[in-house]
Each structure stands twice: as structure tokens, then as C-alpha cells.
Design a protein around this motif. Structure first.
Motif, PDB file in Angstrom:
ATOM      1  N   UNK A 211     -29.965 -59.392  -5.308  1.00  0.00           N
ATOM      2  CA  UNK A 211     -29.607 -59.926  -4.537  1.00  0.00           C
ATOM      3  C   UNK A 211     -29.758 -60.287  -3.217  1.00  0.00           C
ATOM      4  N   UNK A 212     -30.140 -58.360  -3.166  1.00  0.00           N
ATOM      5  CA  UNK A 212     -29.875 -57.928  -1.859  1.00  0.00           C
ATOM      6  C   UNK A 212     -31.823 -57.624  -1.347  1.00  0.00           C
ATOM      7  N   UNK A 213     -32.406 -58.233  -1.861  1.00  0.00           N
ATOM      8  CA  UNK A 213     -33.977 -58.184  -1.905  1.00  0.00           C
ATOM      9  C   UNK A 213     -34.277 -56.601  -2.752  1.00  0.00           C
ATOM     10  N   UNK A 214     -33.162 -56.366  -3.679  1.00  0.00           N
ATOM     11  CA  UNK A 214     -34.549 -54.821  -4.251  1.00  0.00           C
ATOM     12  C   UNK A 214     -35.605 -55.260  -5.522  1.00  0.00           C
ATOM     13  N   UNK A 215     -36.436 -54.766  -5.264  1.00  0.00           N
ATOM     14  CA  UNK A 215     -37.619 -55.067  -6.235  1.00  0.00           C
ATOM     15  C   UNK A 215     -37.071 -54.503  -8.056  1.00  0.00           C
ATOM     16  N   UNK A 216     -35.840 -53.768  -7.880  1.00  0.00           N
ATOM     17  CA  UNK A 216     -35.482 -53.245  -9.405  1.00  0.00           C
ATOM     18  C   UNK A 216     -34.715 -52.649  -9.028  1.00  0.00           C
ATOM     19  N   UNK A 217     -34.350 -52.738 -11.021  1.00  0.00           N
ATOM     20  CA  UNK A 217     -32.138 -51.011 -10.983  1.00  0.00           C
ATOM     21  C   UNK A 217     -32.199 -50.686 -10.624  1.00  0.00           C
ATOM     22  N   UNK A 218     -31.588 -49.955 -10.236  1.00  0.00           N
ATOM     23  CA  UNK A 218     -31.153 -49.046  -9.886  1.00  0.00           C
ATOM     24  C   UNK A 218     -30.565 -47.941 -10.728  1.00  0.00           C
ATOM     25  N   UNK A 219     -30.512 -46.755 -11.815  1.00  0.00           N
ATOM     26  CA  UNK A 219     -29.545 -45.661 -11.748  1.00  0.00           C
ATOM     27  C   UNK A 219     -28.649 -44.482 -11.983  1.00  0.00           C
ATOM     28  N   UNK A 220     -27.651 -44.820 -12.120  1.00  0.00           N
ATOM     29  CA  UNK A 220     -26.992 -43.057 -11.522  1.00  0.00           C
ATOM     30  C   UNK A 220     -26.552 -42.895 -12.549  1.00  0.00           C
ATOM     31  N   UNK A 221     -26.703 -41.498 -12.915  1.00  0.00           N
ATOM     32  CA  UNK A 221     -26.328 -40.684 -13.805  1.00  0.00           C
ATOM     33  C   UNK A 221     -25.021 -39.144 -13.766  1.00  0.00           C
ATOM     34  N   UNK A 222     -24.310 -39.652 -13.771  1.00  0.00           N
ATOM     35  CA  UNK A 222     -23.055 -38.924 -14.288  1.00  0.00           C
ATOM     36  C   UNK A 222     -22.791 -38.322 -15.553  1.00  0.00           C
ATOM     37  N   UNK A 223     -22.800 -36.164 -13.951  1.00  0.00           N
ATOM     38  CA  UNK A 223     -23.065 -35.633 -15.267  1.00  0.00           C
ATOM     39  C   UNK A 223     -22.393 -34.540 -15.363  1.00  0.00           C
ATOM     40  N   UNK A 224     -22.392 -33.740 -16.499  1.00  0.00           N
ATOM     41  CA  UNK A 224     -20.789 -32.593 -16.204  1.00  0.00           C
ATOM     42  C   UNK A 224     -20.826 -31.362 -17.129  1.00  0.00           C
ATOM     43  N   UNK A 225     -21.076 -29.867 -16.386  1.00  0.00           N
ATOM     44  CA  UNK A 225     -21.522 -28.747 -17.113  1.00  0.00           C
ATOM     45  C   UNK A 225     -20.423 -28.676 -17.503  1.00  0.00           C
ATOM     46  N   UNK A 226     -20.020 -28.221 -18.438  1.00  0.00           N
ATOM     47  CA  UNK A 226     -18.999 -26.883 -19.532  1.00  0.00           C
ATOM     48  C   UNK A 226     -18.939 -25.388 -18.184  1.00  0.00           C
ATOM     49  N   UNK A 227     -18.186 -25.106 -18.609  1.00  0.00           N
ATOM     50  CA  UNK A 227     -18.499 -24.144 -17.728  1.00  0.00           C
ATOM     51  C   UNK A 227     -19.302 -22.668 -18.847  1.00  0.00           C
ATOM     52  N   UNK A 228     -19.971 -21.818 -18.576  1.00  0.00           N
ATOM     53  CA  UNK A 228     -20.321 -21.103 -19.128  1.00  0.00           C
ATOM     54  C   UNK A 228     -20.343 -19.472 -18.803  1.00  0.00           C
ATOM     55  N   UNK A 229     -19.333 -18.709 -19.608  1.00  0.00           N
ATOM     56  CA  UNK A 229     -18.220 -17.415 -19.064  1.00  0.00           C
ATOM     57  C   UNK A 229     -19.802 -16.246 -19.444  1.00  0.00           C
ATOM     58  N   UNK A 230     -19.749 -15.574 -18.686  1.00  0.00           N
ATOM     59  CA  UNK A 230     -20.681 -14.531 -19.101  1.00  0.00           C
ATOM     60  C   UNK A 230     -20.512 -13.690 -20.594  1.00  0.00           C
ATOM     61  N   UNK A 231     -21.520 -12.645 -20.950  1.00  0.00           N
ATOM     62  CA  UNK A 231     -21.627 -12.648 -22.611  1.00  0.00           C
ATOM     63  C   UNK A 231     -21.956 -11.554 -22.287  1.00  0.00           C
TER      64      UNK A 231
END
Length: 231
Positions: A211-231
Motif C-alpha cells: 500500500x506504500x509502493x513496496x514490491x515485496x514483503x519484508x521479514x524481521x527476525x527476533x533472536x535470542x542467545x542464551x548465556x554461554x559460560x566458559x568451560x
């Protein structure tokens, strides 16, 4: 190629703005947020005017890093992280906290920021885009606390050289040291980088701009990373 990672500085605002905008200007969805007569040089200038205030405002919670080409002295990448509320009063990652400035400079930077105005943004499209993203963002943050990567951009000619990864790793080391999950919202271009460093997609949002003149949809990705303690 020799690259140094250091704290962002208001004196490098023009160079930092150039890296930020040149990286984003490759994305037609980002460009579409601006009115058709707005050029990349105009956006870069406006960003440079706004950046000093953005760097010093929210200084307690925000951490800023840049990557600098040691040969040219140019800023080639920029990252902004946001600390969780419970760590704001602690001395966390002080080497990436922008130096405080005088009251006179603060007033000057604030006026520069305000003088830019709306930057030529299409406010109707911006609101249409932002509303669903903000709703998902608020819901995800309820599962925090997080160390949030709020911005990461690398100038096009320096991409695919591991520079974005250098900035990313710096923040993830802080997250791991404090037992924090990390959170980022990514375009499709950044998903592989984040997955490579332990992030997982927890939600997506696809927006149709037709509706604003865009030619294709755009996807946003919500991403999480768990803490990774040193081993």
C-alpha cells in the motif's frame, strides 16, 4: 587489513554516520522509509548531526563501539548495546561507555539533534512498520533481562571480512560474563551471522508494504542467545 575496535566518539560522528548509512542504504526496505527526494548524502549528514546527542544521551545504559581501519582512520562499522536495568548502576563494560561532556556541549549536541527535524522520513510508513515490531519487542523483553544489540552496521566495502563478528563477540563476552541472555532484531541479511554466534530465532514478523509502493514483503527476525559460560 588492520582493524581496531574502540569506543565511539563524538568527534568521529561524520565517519561513523557514513558507515551506518552506507550499510543501510543497500536495503531497499530501509530506503523506502524516506521520501523519494531524500538522498543518501542527506541522510548521512542528518545522521552525523544527530549522532553526538545519541551517543551521550542514555549514557548510563548504552554502550557504543566502532571498528576503525588503521590505515585510513575511517570508521567502518558501529555497534550499540543496551544494558539491562539492573546493571545500569553498576560499573559494567566501562571501556565502551562514551565519555561524558560539558553541559555546554550537551546543550549544543541536543540543539543539533533537534534542528534535523523529521529527516525526510515517511512518518505514515514508519508508524505502519514500527507498530507490530514494537508489540513483539515488548512481549519478548518480558522474558529478560537481556543485553540487547540495538544496532550493528558495517560499511559495504568492509562486509564479509569478520568485522561485524568482532563487534558482536565483544558484546557477547560481556553477556556471558554476567550470565545474561542476548537479544537482537535482525533483517534477513544478518540472520546467519547471529545464528553462527548462538542466537536462535524466537519469532518473526512479515510486513507487506504494497500500500506504500513496496514490491515485496519484508521479514524481521527476533533472536535470542542464551548465556554461554566458559568451560
Amino acid at each position: 587489513m588492520s582493524i581496531s575496535i574502540t569506543t565511539a566518539d563524538v568527534s568521529l560522528a561524520p565517519s561513523t554516520a557514513n558507515a551506518m548509512v552506507s550499510a543501510r542504504w543497500k536495503d531497499p526496505h530501509w530506503v523506502s522509509l524516506f521520501k523519494p527526494d531524500i538522498s543518501s548524502s542527506k541522510v548521512t549528514f542528518d545522521t552525523a548531526q544527530r549522532l553526538p546527542w545519541n551517543l551521550i544521551n542514555g549514557r548510563a545504559s548504552n554502550r557504543h563501539q566502532i571498528a576503525v581501519d588503521d590505515t585510513t582512520g575511517e570508521v567502518v562499522a558501529y555497534a550499540r548495546w543496551i544494558l539491562p536495568v539492573h546493571l545500569i548502576s553498576a560499573v559494567v563494560w566501562p571501556e565502551s561507555q562514551v565519555q561524558e561532556c560539558t553541559k555546554e556541549k550537551r546543550a549544543e549536541f541536543q540543539q543539533m539533534f533537534e534542528d534535523v527535524g523529521d529527516r525526510g522520513l515517511r512518518m505514515d510508513l514508519l508508524e505502519f512498520r514500527s507498530t507490530p515490531l514494537e508489540e513483539i519487542d515488548a512481549r519478548i523483553k518480558e522474558s529478560g533481562p537481556f543485553l540487547e544489540l540495538d544496532y550493528l552496521a558495517t560499511a559495504p566495502q568492509y562486509q564479509r571480512r569478520g568485522i561485524g563478528a568482532m563487534l558482536l563477540k565483544a558484546g557477547l563476552e560481556v553477556a556471558d560474563a554476567h550470565g545474561l541472555k542476548s537479544y537482537v532484531t535482525s533483517s534477513v541479511a544478518g540472520v546467519k551471522l547471529y545464528q553462527k554466534h548462538g542466537f536462535e530465532i524466537v519469532e518473526t514478523s512479515t510486513i507487506n508494504y504494497s500500500q506504500f509502493g513496496g514490491v515485496e514483503p519484508v521479514t524481521n527476525y527476533f533472536m535470542i542467545r542464551k548465556s554461554q559460560p566458559k568451560t
